[in-house]
Design a protein around this motif. Structure first.
Motif, short mmCIF file in Angstrom:
data_model
loop_
_atom_site.label_atom_id
_atom_site.label_comp_id
_atom_site.label_asym_id
_atom_site.label_seq_id
_atom_site.Cartn_x
_atom_site.Cartn_y
_atom_site.Cartn_z
N ALA A 30 -17.32 -38.14 -22.45
CA ALA A 30 -18.01 -38.44 -23.72
C ALA A 30 -18.06 -37.21 -24.61
CB ALA A 30 -19.41 -38.97 -23.45
N CYS A 31 -18.33 -36.06 -24.01
CA CYS A 31 -18.39 -34.81 -24.78
C CYS A 31 -17.03 -34.50 -25.40
CB CYS A 31 -18.85 -33.67 -23.87
SG CYS A 31 -18.88 -32.05 -24.67
N VAL A 32 -15.98 -34.53 -24.60
CA VAL A 32 -14.64 -34.23 -25.11
C VAL A 32 -14.27 -35.21 -26.21
CG1 VAL A 32 -12.18 -34.22 -24.49
CG2 VAL A 32 -13.85 -33.09 -23.01
N SER A 33 -14.55 -36.48 -25.98
CA SER A 33 -14.23 -37.50 -26.98
C SER A 33 -14.98 -37.23 -28.28
CB SER A 33 -14.60 -38.87 -26.42
OG SER A 33 -14.34 -39.87 -27.36
N GLN A 34 -16.26 -36.93 -28.18
CA GLN A 34 -17.03 -36.68 -29.40
C GLN A 34 -16.58 -35.41 -30.10
OE1 GLN A 34 -21.29 -36.49 -28.90
NE2 GLN A 34 -21.63 -37.06 -31.01
N GLY A 38 -15.33 -36.92 -33.26
CA GLY A 38 -16.54 -36.96 -34.08
C GLY A 38 -17.43 -38.15 -33.79
N ALA A 39 -18.19 -38.54 -34.77
CA ALA A 39 -19.17 -39.62 -34.62
C ALA A 39 -18.51 -40.94 -34.27
CB ALA A 39 -19.99 -39.75 -35.90
N ASP A 40 -17.28 -41.14 -34.68
CA ASP A 40 -16.59 -42.41 -34.40
C ASP A 40 -16.19 -42.56 -32.93
OD1 ASP A 40 -16.60 -43.58 -37.00
OD2 ASP A 40 -15.14 -42.06 -37.60
N ALA A 41 -16.35 -41.51 -32.13
CA ALA A 41 -15.99 -41.58 -30.71
C ALA A 41 -16.82 -42.62 -29.96
CB ALA A 41 -16.17 -40.22 -30.06
N MET A 42 -17.99 -42.93 -30.46
CA MET A 42 -18.88 -43.87 -29.77
C MET A 42 -18.82 -45.26 -30.38
SD MET A 42 -22.06 -41.30 -29.08
CE MET A 42 -22.12 -40.71 -30.76
N GLY A 43 -17.79 -45.55 -31.11
CA GLY A 43 -17.68 -46.85 -31.76
C GLY A 43 -17.81 -46.70 -33.26
N ALA A 44 -18.04 -47.80 -33.92
CA ALA A 44 -18.18 -47.78 -35.37
C ALA A 44 -19.42 -46.97 -35.75
CB ALA A 44 -18.29 -49.20 -35.91
N ALA A 45 -19.20 -45.87 -36.41
CA ALA A 45 -20.29 -44.98 -36.79
C ALA A 45 -20.76 -45.31 -38.21
CB ALA A 45 -19.84 -43.53 -36.73
N SER A 46 -22.06 -45.18 -38.41
CA SER A 46 -22.62 -45.37 -39.74
C SER A 46 -22.41 -44.10 -40.56
CB SER A 46 -24.11 -45.68 -39.63
OG SER A 46 -24.80 -44.52 -39.17
N TYR A 60 -24.52 -26.05 -31.05
CA TYR A 60 -24.96 -27.33 -30.51
C TYR A 60 -23.82 -28.00 -29.74
CZ TYR A 60 -26.94 -32.04 -30.28
OH TYR A 60 -27.42 -33.24 -29.84
N ARG A 61 -22.64 -27.95 -30.30
CA ARG A 61 -21.48 -28.54 -29.63
C ARG A 61 -21.15 -27.78 -28.35
NH1 ARG A 61 -18.09 -30.72 -34.74
NH2 ARG A 61 -19.87 -30.81 -36.13
N LEU A 62 -21.27 -26.46 -28.39
CA LEU A 62 -21.06 -25.64 -27.20
C LEU A 62 -22.12 -25.97 -26.15
CD1 LEU A 62 -19.59 -23.36 -25.74
CD2 LEU A 62 -21.11 -21.75 -26.92
N ASP A 63 -23.36 -26.13 -26.58
CA ASP A 63 -24.44 -26.48 -25.66
C ASP A 63 -24.16 -27.83 -24.99
OD1 ASP A 63 -27.36 -25.91 -24.75
OD2 ASP A 63 -27.45 -27.97 -25.53
N TYR A 64 -23.66 -28.79 -25.74
CA TYR A 64 -23.30 -30.10 -25.20
C TYR A 64 -22.24 -29.95 -24.12
CZ TYR A 64 -21.84 -35.10 -25.52
OH TYR A 64 -21.52 -36.41 -25.28
N THR A 68 -22.83 -30.83 -20.04
CA THR A 68 -22.04 -31.80 -19.28
C THR A 68 -21.16 -31.12 -18.23
OG1 THR A 68 -20.34 -31.83 -21.01
CG2 THR A 68 -22.04 -33.53 -21.11
N GLY A 69 -20.58 -30.01 -18.61
CA GLY A 69 -19.70 -29.30 -17.66
C GLY A 69 -20.44 -28.76 -16.45
N THR A 70 -21.63 -28.21 -16.66
CA THR A 70 -22.37 -27.67 -15.53
C THR A 70 -22.98 -28.78 -14.67
OG1 THR A 70 -24.30 -27.26 -16.94
CG2 THR A 70 -22.82 -25.38 -16.51
N LEU A 71 -23.27 -29.94 -15.28
CA LEU A 71 -23.72 -31.06 -14.44
C LEU A 71 -22.60 -31.49 -13.50
CD1 LEU A 71 -25.92 -33.18 -13.73
CD2 LEU A 71 -24.61 -34.71 -15.17
N LEU A 72 -21.40 -31.63 -14.03
CA LEU A 72 -20.27 -32.00 -13.18
C LEU A 72 -20.02 -30.93 -12.12
CD1 LEU A 72 -17.98 -33.91 -12.43
CD2 LEU A 72 -16.59 -32.83 -14.23
N ALA A 73 -20.05 -29.68 -12.50
CA ALA A 73 -19.86 -28.59 -11.53
C ALA A 73 -20.96 -28.60 -10.47
CB ALA A 73 -19.82 -27.24 -12.25
N GLY A 74 -22.18 -28.86 -10.89
CA GLY A 74 -23.29 -28.91 -9.94
C GLY A 74 -23.16 -30.07 -8.98
#
Length: 145
Positions: A30-34, A38-46, A60-64, A68-74
């Protein structure tokens, strides 16, 4: 701990680690896709979604990505019974708290989209907290070292 012996982790622990790996992989995807689409990665964006995404700072994008990366690594560290699981999952939870804390404190997303927008972030935080708790339990019981 130096010299601490490990004991075999129970099946439920390994199963929980596998579920967390799946959850983490979905988060990374989801992170890579977004980040790519951008916003359209999750479907039709407003228009609001596109404007909000456009104003997100680079940190903020780096934090995202870190969250996600450290959760997967953990989660992988849990499966492989590595002591690094605690550190990875701590970093992930802190990054998630920063990410959503900033989003809800510094934008008007709640006013525009309503309180239901809190549900998924609260789920993400709860899973992150449970994953970290699982790592601590595993460490205390000698399932990870």
């Amino acid at each position: 701990m130096i010299g601490k012996e490990t004991t075999g982790a129970p099946r439920w622990f390994r199963l929980a680690a596998l579920v967390l790996i799946l959850w983490g992989a979905l988060g990374v995807a989801a992170c890579v896709s977004q980040l790519l689409y951008g916003a359209d990665a999750m479907g039709a964006a407003s228009d609001y979604d596109r404007a909000l995404f456009a104003q997100l700072p680079l940190w903020y994008r780096l934090d995202y990505a870190i969250a996600t990366g450290t959760l997967l690594a953990g989660a992988l560290a849990l499966l492989f019974r590595s002591r690094h699981a605690v550190a990875f999952l701590t970093v992930s939870l802190v990054a998630v708290l920063i990410q959503f804390g900033w989003m809800f404190a510094m934008t008007d997303i709640l006013a525009v989209k309503g309180p239901y927008t809190l549900y998924f972030p609260l789920l993400i935080m709860a899973i992150g907290a449970l994953a970290l708790q699982l790592a601590h339990v595993g460490r205390r019981r000698g399932w990870i070292v």
